[in-house]
Design a protein around this motif. Sequence first.
Motif, PDB file in Angstrom:
ATOM      1  N   LEU A  91     -12.037  21.624  31.540  1.00 18.52           N
ATOM      2  CA  LEU A  91     -12.936  22.271  30.587  1.00 18.52           C
ATOM      3  C   LEU A  91     -13.041  21.467  29.299  1.00 18.52           C
ATOM      4  CD1 LEU A  91     -14.617  24.841  29.832  1.00 18.52           C
ATOM      5  CD2 LEU A  91     -12.489  25.784  28.914  1.00 18.52           C
ATOM      6  N   GLU A  92     -11.897  21.006  28.793  1.00 16.66           N
ATOM      7  CA  GLU A  92     -11.879  20.239  27.546  1.00 16.66           C
ATOM      8  C   GLU A  92     -12.667  18.930  27.698  1.00 16.66           C
ATOM      9  OE1 GLU A  92     -10.395  21.012  24.677  1.00 16.66           O
ATOM     10  OE2 GLU A  92      -8.974  22.629  25.137  1.00 16.66           O
ATOM     11  N   VAL A  93     -12.473  18.247  28.824  1.00 22.08           N
ATOM     12  CA  VAL A  93     -13.175  16.977  29.042  1.00 22.08           C
ATOM     13  C   VAL A  93     -14.682  17.202  29.139  1.00 22.08           C
ATOM     14  CG1 VAL A  93     -13.499  15.055  30.652  1.00 22.08           C
ATOM     15  CG2 VAL A  93     -11.193  15.881  30.160  1.00 22.08           C
ATOM     16  N   LEU A  94     -15.074  18.250  29.849  1.00 28.00           N
ATOM     17  CA  LEU A  94     -16.505  18.539  29.999  1.00 28.00           C
ATOM     18  C   LEU A  94     -17.165  18.785  28.649  1.00 28.00           C
ATOM     19  CD1 LEU A  94     -16.508  20.874  33.152  1.00 28.00           C
ATOM     20  CD2 LEU A  94     -17.253  18.483  33.023  1.00 28.00           C
ATOM     21  N   LEU A  95     -16.461  19.483  27.753  1.00 32.76           N
ATOM     22  CA  LEU A  95     -17.022  19.718  26.413  1.00 32.76           C
ATOM     23  C   LEU A  95     -17.095  18.421  25.625  1.00 32.76           C
ATOM     24  CD1 LEU A  95     -17.964  21.980  24.376  1.00 32.76           C
ATOM     25  CD2 LEU A  95     -15.668  21.771  23.413  1.00 32.76           C
ATOM     26  N   GLU A  96     -16.008  17.639  25.647  1.00 32.03           N
ATOM     27  CA  GLU A  96     -15.967  16.386  24.887  1.00 32.03           C
ATOM     28  C   GLU A  96     -17.057  15.420  25.344  1.00 32.03           C
ATOM     29  OE1 GLU A  96     -12.060  14.846  25.395  1.00 32.03           O
ATOM     30  OE2 GLU A  96     -11.085  16.462  24.241  1.00 32.03           O
ATOM     31  N   GLU A  97     -17.353  15.431  26.645  1.00 32.93           N
ATOM     32  CA  GLU A  97     -18.351  14.517  27.197  1.00 32.93           C
ATOM     33  C   GLU A  97     -19.766  15.083  27.135  1.00 32.93           C
ATOM     34  OE1 GLU A  97     -17.848  11.429  28.146  1.00 32.93           O
ATOM     35  OE2 GLU A  97     -15.692  11.530  27.732  1.00 32.93           O
ATOM     36  N   GLY A  98     -19.916  16.265  26.564  1.00 36.54           N
ATOM     37  CA  GLY A  98     -21.244  16.846  26.408  1.00 36.54           C
ATOM     38  C   GLY A  98     -21.850  17.398  27.692  1.00 36.54           C
ATOM     39  N   LYS A  99     -21.019  17.648  28.696  1.00 34.06           N
ATOM     40  CA  LYS A  99     -21.533  18.172  29.961  1.00 34.06           C
ATOM     41  C   LYS A  99     -21.715  19.683  29.934  1.00 34.06           C
ATOM     42  CE  LYS A  99     -21.457  14.031  31.569  1.00 34.06           C
ATOM     43  NZ  LYS A  99     -22.735  13.272  31.671  1.00 34.06           N
ATOM     44  N   ILE A 100     -21.047  20.346  29.007  1.00 33.38           N
ATOM     45  CA  ILE A 100     -21.252  21.780  28.792  1.00 33.38           C
ATOM     46  C   ILE A 100     -21.377  22.026  27.294  1.00 33.38           C
ATOM     47  CG2 ILE A 100     -19.981  22.496  30.863  1.00 33.38           C
ATOM     48  CD1 ILE A 100     -17.618  23.205  29.000  1.00 33.38           C
ATOM     49  N   GLY A 101     -21.983  23.165  26.934  1.00 31.20           N
ATOM     50  CA  GLY A 101     -22.107  23.535  25.535  1.00 31.20           C
ATOM     51  C   GLY A 101     -21.129  24.637  25.169  1.00 31.20           C
ATOM     52  N   LEU A 102     -21.209  25.094  23.943  1.00 35.81           N
ATOM     53  CA  LEU A 102     -20.277  26.118  23.465  1.00 35.81           C
ATOM     54  C   LEU A 102     -20.453  27.456  24.185  1.00 35.81           C
ATOM     55  CD1 LEU A 102     -20.241  25.511  19.596  1.00 35.81           C
ATOM     56  CD2 LEU A 102     -18.469  24.938  21.268  1.00 35.81           C
ATOM     57  N   GLU A 103     -21.616  27.649  24.828  1.00 34.59           N
ATOM     58  CA  GLU A 103     -21.820  28.888  25.569  1.00 34.59           C
ATOM     59  C   GLU A 103     -20.917  28.968  26.792  1.00 34.59           C
ATOM     60  OE1 GLU A 103     -24.367  25.894  27.575  1.00 34.59           O
ATOM     61  OE2 GLU A 103     -23.936  26.430  25.481  1.00 34.59           O
ATOM     62  N   ARG A 104     -20.354  27.814  27.201  1.00 40.54           N
ATOM     63  CA  ARG A 104     -19.415  27.797  28.328  1.00 40.54           C
ATOM     64  C   ARG A 104     -18.011  27.375  27.876  1.00 40.54           C
ATOM     65  NH1 ARG A 104     -22.458  24.541  33.078  1.00 40.54           N
ATOM     66  NH2 ARG A 104     -23.673  23.751  31.320  1.00 40.54           N
ATOM     67  N   PHE A 105     -17.795  27.382  26.583  1.00 41.19           N
ATOM     68  CA  PHE A 105     -16.485  27.016  26.043  1.00 41.19           C
ATOM     69  C   PHE A 105     -15.976  28.202  25.228  1.00 41.19           C
ATOM     70  CE2 PHE A 105     -13.580  24.798  23.072  1.00 41.19           C
ATOM     71  CZ  PHE A 105     -12.798  24.144  24.000  1.00 41.19           C
ATOM     72  N   PRO A 106     -15.230  29.089  25.857  1.00 41.85           N
ATOM     73  CA  PRO A 106     -14.880  30.360  25.210  1.00 41.85           C
ATOM     74  C   PRO A 106     -13.718  30.260  24.227  1.00 41.85           C
ATOM     75  CG  PRO A 106     -13.986  30.327  27.407  1.00 41.85           C
ATOM     76  CD  PRO A 106     -14.761  29.047  27.244  1.00 41.85           C
ATOM     77  N   ARG A 107     -13.839  29.325  23.329  1.00 37.04           N
ATOM     78  CA  ARG A 107     -12.864  29.219  22.251  1.00 37.04           C
ATOM     79  C   ARG A 107     -13.578  29.502  20.940  1.00 37.04           C
ATOM     80  NH1 ARG A 107      -8.738  25.755  24.229  1.00 37.04           N
ATOM     81  NH2 ARG A 107      -8.327  26.527  26.342  1.00 37.04           N
ATOM     82  N   ARG A 108     -12.872  30.203  20.080  1.00 36.81           N
ATOM     83  CA  ARG A 108     -13.475  30.525  18.785  1.00 36.81           C
ATOM     84  C   ARG A 108     -13.718  29.265  17.969  1.00 36.81           C
ATOM     85  NH1 ARG A 108      -8.977  34.265  16.537  1.00 36.81           N
ATOM     86  NH2 ARG A 108     -10.282  34.310  14.680  1.00 36.81           N
ATOM     87  N   GLN A 109     -14.831  29.262  17.281  1.00 41.19           N
ATOM     88  CA  GLN A 109     -15.152  28.222  16.323  1.00 41.19           C
ATOM     89  C   GLN A 109     -14.935  28.795  14.923  1.00 41.19           C
ATOM     90  OE1 GLN A 109     -16.076  25.012  17.593  1.00 41.19           O
ATOM     91  NE2 GLN A 109     -15.291  26.149  19.370  1.00 41.19           N
ATOM     92  N   PRO A 110     -14.870  27.939  13.909  1.00 37.06           N
ATOM     93  CA  PRO A 110     -14.666  28.449  12.550  1.00 37.06           C
ATOM     94  C   PRO A 110     -15.643  29.569  12.215  1.00 37.06           C
ATOM     95  CG  PRO A 110     -14.511  26.059  12.557  1.00 37.06           C
ATOM     96  CD  PRO A 110     -14.945  26.463  13.941  1.00 37.06           C
ATOM     97  N   GLY A 111     -15.119  30.687  11.762  1.00 34.19           N
ATOM     98  CA  GLY A 111     -15.950  31.842  11.401  1.00 34.19           C
ATOM     99  C   GLY A 111     -16.090  32.871  12.502  1.00 34.19           C
ATOM    100  N   ASP A 112     -15.708  32.521  13.747  1.00 31.57           N
ATOM    101  CA  ASP A 112     -15.774  33.492  14.846  1.00 31.57           C
ATOM    102  C   ASP A 112     -14.613  34.477  14.747  1.00 31.57           C
ATOM    103  OD1 ASP A 112     -17.986  32.244  15.891  1.00 31.57           O
ATOM    104  OD2 ASP A 112     -16.863  31.070  17.374  1.00 31.57           O
ATOM    105  N   PRO A 113     -14.888  35.768  14.760  1.00 24.13           N
ATOM    106  CA  PRO A 113     -13.799  36.744  14.705  1.00 24.13           C
ATOM    107  C   PRO A 113     -13.077  36.824  16.046  1.00 24.13           C
ATOM    108  CG  PRO A 113     -15.879  37.881  15.009  1.00 24.13           C
ATOM    109  CD  PRO A 113     -16.211  36.421  14.827  1.00 24.13           C
ATOM    110  N   GLN A 114     -11.822  37.197  15.992  1.00 22.37           N
ATOM    111  CA  GLN A 114     -11.063  37.411  17.229  1.00 22.37           C
ATOM    112  C   GLN A 114     -11.655  38.597  17.981  1.00 22.37           C
ATOM    113  OE1 GLN A 114      -6.958  39.176  17.156  1.00 22.37           O
ATOM    114  NE2 GLN A 114      -6.370  37.078  17.715  1.00 22.37           N
ATOM    115  N   ALA A 115     -11.970  38.394  19.258  1.00 22.28           N
ATOM    116  CA  ALA A 115     -12.476  39.491  20.081  1.00 22.28           C
ATOM    117  C   ALA A 115     -11.296  40.354  20.526  1.00 22.28           C
ATOM    118  CB  ALA A 115     -13.214  38.944  21.292  1.00 22.28           C
ATOM    119  N   ARG A 116     -11.477  41.675  20.458  1.00 24.49           N
ATOM    120  CA  ARG A 116     -10.415  42.607  20.848  1.00 24.49           C
ATOM    121  C   ARG A 116     -11.025  43.690  21.734  1.00 24.49           C
ATOM    122  NH1 ARG A 116      -7.605  43.245  14.832  1.00 24.49           N
ATOM    123  NH2 ARG A 116      -6.932  41.056  14.631  1.00 24.49           N
ATOM    124  N   LEU A 117     -10.600  43.701  22.966  1.00 22.01           N
ATOM    125  CA  LEU A 117     -11.192  44.592  23.966  1.00 22.01           C
ATOM    126  C   LEU A 117     -10.176  45.639  24.407  1.00 22.01           C
ATOM    127  CD1 LEU A 117     -13.570  45.239  25.922  1.00 22.01           C
ATOM    128  CD2 LEU A 117     -12.497  43.630  27.540  1.00 22.01           C
TER     129      LEU A 117
END
Length: 406
Positions: A91-117
């Motif tokens: 998953l990390e390599v695919l993101l670094e190489e631009g093969k997937i976008g943030l819509e398929r990278f379920p890690r919070r980015q700066p400003g994203d609140p922690q999801a609590r279900l």
Amino acid sequence: MADLLASEQLMRFSGIIDTALTQQKELLHSPDKRKSDQPLRSFSVREVSHFLRVKYNSLRQYLNTLEGMPPGTTETGNRKYYTAEEVNQILEVLLEEGKIGLERFPRRQPGDPQARLVVYNLKGGVSKTSLSANLAQILALQGYRILVVDLDPQASFSDMFDIQADVDDLPSIYDVLKYEDHATGTGPISITEAIQGTYVPNIDIVPGSMSMTEFEFETSASFRAGADATPFHRRISDALETVDEFYDLVLFDTPPHLSFAVISAVFAATGMLIPLSAGMLDVVSLAKFLELAAGTMQVVEQHQDKRYDFIRFVLTRYSASDPAQLQLSSFLRSHLGGAMLKHDFVSSTAIADAGNTMNPLLEVDPSSFHRKTYDRIFGSLSGIADEVDAEIMKSWGRTPFVREES
């Protein structure tokens, strides 16, 4: 037996069952003593492509051409298999190489609140824990860093991941939530001291324990004493602030009864998933449960406003071949509309058999079931996970990814 006090009789039976279960677990996991003595099974390229939502042929090409991809292990038939750790590396390599976008990278980015279900229903037997455990594993393999908070005194979720606070004398969620005891000088511990890692990468657990019943008594006593302490409904949300940056998703597994701990989780959550068995009596109970839940939140909202990013309902133990259940499903969807998940947690022998061995579905060898049976339940759980992922992505301001067909 007649000469024993009732408490002694009950404790004797408890000891018998505990011993028998320990022996049964050792037999099931032989030659290992415990389930956690062995790692999670590895996954085929096709399974990895499904978890990461990348077309199968594309993923095969990426695995062979992109630098940094893990080697995997070649097994029978010259097929490659990858561990859960390697899935996350892919998953990390695919993101670094631009093969997937943030819509398929379920890690919070700066400003994203922690999801609590919070998985929540006061009715028992609706598969809350089974749904929570399977959902957690699939989302973890998709890349979410997950903290599970087990609020059930029976601690079934913790047991499924081989974490037994009462047996192994581990700190539990009770030790995090309990009140200061001025007589002994003891008080709550940091949640970081109670978190236990699991054999599933990306899943940590704050285990449940029988001590959670004491939290209810302590909270009642705090009302009578007028104790100057953190209000009970804020105790979980305040505790989670310590680990806010380390997890993308906090998942609450709740007991089938209303308690101060459950209210605290409901207050801390940003989303709610309500499992519902496909039976009319369960629908009648649901209406009463929702009324009670609304009344409870009104009391809490006197102190602070509370809003959810989403509330969704999911049918559990569902069989589309049952005319009565099919009719009930249509009834619920016509009235609840988009609040109902499109995917149901279907009834299946694969889930029943996995439950008998205390294993979520992904820990079961697919070859041990008829392929269609396994694929049906896997598609059901994967679809639920995709819908939950979409809701979280929307809460982070991202456009949810529409799964590509392999």
